[in-house]
Design a protein around this motif. Sequence first.
Motif, short mmCIF file in Angstrom:
data_model
loop_
_atom_site.label_atom_id
_atom_site.label_comp_id
_atom_site.label_asym_id
_atom_site.label_seq_id
_atom_site.Cartn_x
_atom_site.Cartn_y
_atom_site.Cartn_z
N GLU A 95 -33.88 -16.05 -18.51
CA GLU A 95 -33.44 -15.60 -19.83
C GLU A 95 -33.44 -14.08 -19.93
OE1 GLU A 95 -34.67 -15.97 -24.56
OE2 GLU A 95 -35.95 -16.86 -23.03
N TYR A 96 -32.32 -13.54 -20.38
CA TYR A 96 -32.22 -12.15 -20.80
C TYR A 96 -32.72 -12.14 -22.24
CZ TYR A 96 -30.01 -7.68 -22.04
OH TYR A 96 -29.76 -6.40 -22.46
N GLY A 115 -34.08 -7.05 -23.25
CA GLY A 115 -33.59 -6.57 -21.97
C GLY A 115 -34.40 -7.06 -20.79
N SER A 116 -35.57 -7.64 -21.05
CA SER A 116 -36.38 -8.14 -19.94
C SER A 116 -35.80 -9.43 -19.38
CB SER A 116 -37.83 -8.35 -20.38
OG SER A 116 -37.92 -9.42 -21.31
N ASN A 117 -36.15 -9.70 -18.14
CA ASN A 117 -35.92 -11.00 -17.54
C ASN A 117 -37.16 -11.77 -17.93
OD1 ASN A 117 -35.12 -13.15 -16.01
ND2 ASN A 117 -35.20 -12.08 -14.06
N THR A 137 -24.71 -5.84 -23.91
CA THR A 137 -25.45 -6.38 -22.76
C THR A 137 -24.46 -6.74 -21.68
OG1 THR A 137 -27.38 -7.20 -23.93
CG2 THR A 137 -26.71 -8.44 -21.99
N ILE A 139 -24.78 -8.69 -17.82
CA ILE A 139 -25.60 -9.37 -16.83
C ILE A 139 -24.72 -9.58 -15.61
CG2 ILE A 139 -26.92 -11.45 -16.28
CD1 ILE A 139 -27.28 -11.83 -19.36
N HIS A 148 -29.66 -6.61 -15.11
CA HIS A 148 -29.51 -6.60 -16.57
C HIS A 148 -29.17 -5.19 -17.02
CE1 HIS A 148 -32.39 -10.22 -17.45
NE2 HIS A 148 -31.36 -10.56 -16.72
#
Length: 154
Positions: A95-96, A115-117, A137, A139, A148
């Motif tokens: 998940e972004y 913005g984290s994975n 965003t 990806i 990301h």
Amino acid sequence: MNTNSSETWITLFNGKNLDGWRGFKNHPTDAWNVENGSLHCNGNIEGAAHTDLITDSSFKDFVFSIKWKISPESNSGIMFHVTEDQPHTYLTGPEYQIIDDQGWPGDLEDWQHTGSNYAMQVPDSAHVNPVGEWNTTKIVVEGAHVAHWLNGDK
């Protein structure tokens, strides 16, 4: 979305309706609608079916690009490589993360910020626009490599 095999972009959302989308495991999608050309989740509607949306199509390697904004105290995300052989999307796909970093009512770990994975990698930088303002965003998925981007920063 660009599938990396050519320069052809595939539009996943037509701005008019949910054609090309469905609820995970075909669950009802009452909480989702289209408002002013934008896909909108009405997450606070009591009794609405709160299920994740997935595309009707599947993709392996791709470049996914989206403009989004979030409401105060909201939590969302973009998941990919999800399969439907488990009861929840988060059990099969990374998940972004998208969340109200400043206004979330609880404490957040670094790996929970926008913005984290989610639960795996913290972004090197995260310049998030304020709640209610548009963000971009991107990806990029190429095999096992995932990058990301948030508002132009990798």
